[in-house]
Design a protein around this motif. Sequence first.
Motif, PDB file in Angstrom:
ATOM      1  N   VAL A 185     -28.217  22.662 -13.909  1.00 24.78           N
ATOM      2  CA  VAL A 185     -28.984  22.466 -12.676  1.00 24.78           C
ATOM      3  C   VAL A 185     -28.930  21.001 -12.244  1.00 24.78           C
ATOM      4  O   VAL A 185     -28.775  20.692 -11.054  1.00 24.78           O
ATOM      5  CB  VAL A 185     -30.446  22.912 -12.878  1.00 24.78           C
ATOM      6  CG1 VAL A 185     -31.307  22.511 -11.689  1.00 24.78           C
ATOM      7  CG2 VAL A 185     -30.509  24.424 -13.079  1.00 24.78           C
ATOM      8  N   GLU A 186     -29.027  20.088 -13.215  1.00 27.57           N
ATOM      9  CA  GLU A 186     -28.975  18.655 -12.898  1.00 27.57           C
ATOM     10  C   GLU A 186     -27.620  18.280 -12.308  1.00 27.57           C
ATOM     11  O   GLU A 186     -27.537  17.496 -11.355  1.00 27.57           O
ATOM     12  CB  GLU A 186     -29.248  17.840 -14.162  1.00 27.57           C
ATOM     13  CG  GLU A 186     -29.234  16.344 -13.965  1.00 27.57           C
ATOM     14  CD  GLU A 186     -30.325  15.858 -13.031  1.00 27.57           C
ATOM     15  OE1 GLU A 186     -30.130  14.781 -12.418  1.00 27.57           O
ATOM     16  OE2 GLU A 186     -31.352  16.540 -12.903  1.00 27.57           O
ATOM     17  N   GLN A 232     -29.093  24.998 -19.467  1.00 31.62           N
ATOM     18  CA  GLN A 232     -29.411  25.375 -18.093  1.00 31.62           C
ATOM     19  C   GLN A 232     -29.880  24.177 -17.284  1.00 31.62           C
ATOM     20  O   GLN A 232     -29.470  23.991 -16.134  1.00 31.62           O
ATOM     21  CB  GLN A 232     -30.485  26.476 -18.086  1.00 31.62           C
ATOM     22  CG  GLN A 232     -30.013  27.823 -18.619  1.00 31.62           C
ATOM     23  CD  GLN A 232     -28.906  28.414 -17.776  1.00 31.62           C
ATOM     24  OE1 GLN A 232     -28.915  28.282 -16.556  1.00 31.62           O
ATOM     25  NE2 GLN A 232     -27.952  29.067 -18.414  1.00 31.62           N
ATOM     26  N   GLU A 233     -30.749  23.349 -17.910  1.00 32.00           N
ATOM     27  CA  GLU A 233     -31.226  22.161 -17.200  1.00 32.00           C
ATOM     28  C   GLU A 233     -30.078  21.229 -16.853  1.00 32.00           C
ATOM     29  O   GLU A 233     -30.043  20.646 -15.762  1.00 32.00           O
ATOM     30  CB  GLU A 233     -32.252  21.409 -18.053  1.00 32.00           C
ATOM     31  CG  GLU A 233     -33.575  22.129 -18.215  1.00 32.00           C
ATOM     32  CD  GLU A 233     -33.618  22.986 -19.461  1.00 32.00           C
ATOM     33  OE1 GLU A 233     -32.551  23.523 -19.847  1.00 32.00           O
ATOM     34  OE2 GLU A 233     -34.703  23.118 -20.046  1.00 32.00           O
ATOM     35  N   LYS A 251     -27.516  19.494  -8.828  1.00 32.95           N
ATOM     36  CA  LYS A 251     -28.324  18.638  -7.969  1.00 32.95           C
ATOM     37  C   LYS A 251     -27.575  17.357  -7.633  1.00 32.95           C
ATOM     38  O   LYS A 251     -27.563  16.912  -6.482  1.00 32.95           O
ATOM     39  CB  LYS A 251     -29.645  18.322  -8.658  1.00 32.95           C
ATOM     40  CG  LYS A 251     -30.596  17.490  -7.803  1.00 32.95           C
ATOM     41  CD  LYS A 251     -31.868  17.158  -8.538  1.00 32.95           C
ATOM     42  CE  LYS A 251     -31.619  16.048  -9.533  1.00 32.95           C
ATOM     43  NZ  LYS A 251     -32.872  15.554 -10.142  1.00 32.95           N
TER      44      LYS A 251
END
Length: 551
Positions: free
Chosen positions: A301-302, A297-298, A305
């Motif tokens: 998201v990264e 998930q990170e 971004k």
Amino acid sequence: MASQEIQILDLIEKDVLEEIVRDFTKATRVASVLVDLNGLPITKEHNFSRLCKEYCRSTPEGRAKCYASDRFGGTEGIKQGKPFIYKCLNAGLMDSATPIIVEGYHVATLVMGQVLTKPIPVNEAIETAEKIGIVDIAGFLRALHEVPVMSYDRLQAVVNLMHTIARTISSLAIQKYLSQKSYQQNLHNTINSVTDAIVSTETDGTVRLINKAAARMFSSGSPSIVNRPIFDLFAYPEDFREYLAGSSDQGPYDSPSTFEVLRPSGESFYVQASFRKTYRFTAEPLGYVIVLRDVTQEKMVEQMKQDLIGMLTHDMGNPILSVQRVLELLLDGHLGTLNKRGNDLVPLALNSTHSLSGMVSNFLDIFLDESAGLNLCEVPGNMDSTLAESLQQVGFAADDKQITIHFQPGSASRNMLADWGRLQRTCANLLANAIRFSAVGDTITVQAEQRHNATHGEHLLVTIDDQGKGIDKDKHARIFEKFYTTSPQNSSERRGVGLGLTFCKLAVEAHGGEIWVESPYTNALGEEVKGCRFRFRIPATINDSGEVEHE
């Protein structure tokens, strides 16, 4: 739990066992030793008779029979549930064995004896000596004659004392065992409560133990990963194999590495991995303990971004350039003649677009550096020209505050290779910062010098001095941090400038240089000035043609 999983030396220190057996021997004057389940000594052999040391254990056959005798005594003691008195299987001396029991498991045997309750016939002694390969029969018989003789009642009393001591040893071992068992249970519960996957492997990568989080991560609805090579779990097994083989043990502050992992279903996800090597008591590597944290998930998201920031910085740059071009056409008179008011406002607007463009470029470069590293675009140029461009860019802001900027070109006019676009933006950021925090009518001094010394070699030094409020010494390092700002006491006090100084540090260090601030500083006349002196240096070398090149 199998009996061999409980070791007496894991529960009681050897020195303590040695002391107990030694004191027992001193008190009773009999021979004694603590042996393992195979009859092999754990402690030293205390007060052993000359017959046993020099004869019975002097041949391979005799030594094997001694160990077998001690093993036999422990086995029979377990069967009878009490100390077992018997004739040793070697010389026929009287021995007694008391098992050490921990939680129902036989972990060691306390053996004592090497005494006689009645003499052994000579013919039997000779036959025993010959069976174990003794050549010096006469010496064997003399040593046998030295063996102490005691009554059976006396032997029984010593055995009772040995039984009490064995129970004391067992009690000490049980206390330590229960303490270890409680600790292991608490550790087991703690490990299983951790949300990260914990995997224990052997040195070849074979998985031996996993916690519940690892079972959920890899084994839900599929066969367990235990007894499988951990490398098979990774999309690129060799990458993880090289990671374990080529990396040192990771400390608590080391950054974990990220790998793509495959579930048995074929679904892929991403984990951050960190590990520690485990060792045996002999310092021999035992395997690895690996911690895996799902960062899928990170990572998503990264990536979102990065895509968003890249899109915004790109899409913001184009409109700013369009506005700049229109304002430049207005100033040049290509779109008609401006009135006095227009001549005053358009330069201010153009200066604002330059500032906005610089902010967007700073943000993009910092983002690029954090994502993949900042790549320099090195071309020939010189610092004098770069500073002249920067001064022109901030000229409107300086004129608006009636600030005088002193700059004498000529000291840094030799060509060298550098990313002059980013260095120009660095100088513009520092100049804009100096103007912002200078009072109306102040003076700013700009200087660029080609220097050489033993510490830094050939290098270019740029200095920008102002007469503003200055910066407290405890904030000198922090002002280069991203988004750092100070808390102003009044509207004119200097504060952090967001990304401007962060970009300056990034650009200078990308060139292999360094940047710093001095506040207060000493001017050329030796006077202390309250304002700020920003300086940066970048290394340079001179090639065969006499041109200066960035290293």
